[in-house]
Structure formats: C-alpha cells, structure tokens
Design an enzyme around this catalytic site. Structure first.
Site, PDB file in Angstrom:
ATOM      1  N   ASP A   7       7.939  -9.150  12.800  1.00 27.75           N
ATOM      2  CA  ASP A   7       7.407  -9.757  11.586  1.00 27.75           C
ATOM      3  C   ASP A   7       8.552 -10.507  10.917  1.00 27.75           C
ATOM      4  O   ASP A   7       9.409  -9.900  10.286  1.00 27.75           O
ATOM      5  CB  ASP A   7       6.836  -8.687  10.656  1.00 27.75           C
ATOM      6  N   GLU A  66       4.705 -13.059  14.730  1.00 27.87           N
ATOM      7  CA  GLU A  66       3.663 -13.611  13.874  1.00 27.87           C
ATOM      8  C   GLU A  66       3.969 -15.075  13.578  1.00 27.87           C
ATOM      9  O   GLU A  66       5.105 -15.438  13.309  1.00 27.87           O
ATOM     10  CB  GLU A  66       3.570 -12.817  12.571  1.00 27.87           C
ATOM     11  N   ASP A 138       6.963  -4.144   6.293  1.00 26.31           N
ATOM     12  CA  ASP A 138       7.340  -5.135   7.310  1.00 26.31           C
ATOM     13  C   ASP A 138       7.305  -4.527   8.711  1.00 26.31           C
ATOM     14  O   ASP A 138       6.899  -5.179   9.673  1.00 26.31           O
ATOM     15  CB  ASP A 138       8.730  -5.709   7.018  1.00 26.31           C
TER      16      ASP A 138
END
Length: 164
Positions: A7, A66, A138
C-alpha cells in the site's frame, strides 16, 4: 505462492505477506515502512530501502501494488505516484511479477463491495486471515491487496485449467 501486498504512501508504506495455497490463505507477516525524512528524495530512499529489506526477509514469489487514484490535490497525487514508483521498482528489481489493482477492485474482492470503508476492509482481512495481528491501517490495506492478487491468480488458474 508467497505474495507481497504493498500500500504505497510517502510517510507510511504498508506491506503484507501471505501464502496462497489454492483457495487457502495464510498470513506470514505485515508492517509499515515509515519515512520521517525531510526531503522527498530522502523519503523515497527510505521507502525503497525498507521495501528491499522486506523482500529480502520474506522472499515473496509475486507482489501486488494498489493503483494511485486521482484526487483534488494534484501535487499530493503526484507525490503519491512517486511513492508508488518505489513500490513497483523494488519488487521488479527482485525479479518479481507485479500486479496492480484499483482501490475499488481490492475492496470488491475482499469485502464484496467496491466502496467499502477502511474498517470493513480490515474486518474482512481478519476473517480471511484468522489470528492475524495487523500493524495498522496501511498494513491492513496491504494485506487486502495481497488477498486480491491471490484471488485473481486463483481465478486465472481456474480459467486456464477449464480451457486447456
């Protein structure tokens, strides 16, 4: 297959490693790489060094990152894109194939709803990885990205077996 989910973030980059064995998922590790440096270049260097260390410690077979979404703050989006570049670079340097997933695709895969809230994502990560201790939001997102990649790989292998 051992999968690293990432992430991207400039201050906090979440990471999570899972093992996918068919439809079974198992948690390996997760954490947050933190950069407190003053300059953008130094932050990116910290993030890269941290991610290289995670890859060396956990030897993943694949990675997933992502995708960046565009928001109202163009400068913030650009900086996040640079952190995402580090998230793509480190696994590529290690010879890993890297999957990329939009935030809504990750949520849809993990929760079943493309506009799920962060709390819903974390809850479903806990359901799919029983007993997991999550290092923070996160890291939860990174584990969700890894789960998304595992499910997409599983779907691809099923289609290949049916066609073959």
């Amino acid at each position: 297959m051992r999968i690293l989910g990432i992430d991207p973030g400039l201050v906090n980059m979440g990471w999570g490693v899972i093992v996918a064995d068919g439809s079974r998922l198992r948690h390996v590790a997760n954490g947050i790489i933190r950069s407190r440096a003053d300059s953008l270049a130094a932050r990116l260097c910290d993030l890269h060094a941290g991610l290289v260390a995670v890859i060396a410690a956990h030897a993943p077979d694949a990675a997933a990152v992502e995708q960046t979404f565009v928001n109202k703050d163009a400068v913030g989006t650009l900086k996040l894109g640079q952190a995402r570049g580090v998230a793509l670079l480190a696994p590529a340097q290690a010879g890993l194939k890297v999957g990329e997933y939009a935030p809504n695709a990750v949520k849809k895969t993990v929760v079943g709803v493309g506009h799920a809230q962060k709390g819903q994502v974390e809850h479903m990560v806990r359901v799919q990885l029983p007993g997991v201790e999550i290092a923070g939001p996160d890291a939860a997102d990174a584990l969700a990205i890894a789960i998304c990649h595992a499910r997409h790989l599983q779907g691809r292998s099923l289609r290949i077996k049916v066609v073959a």
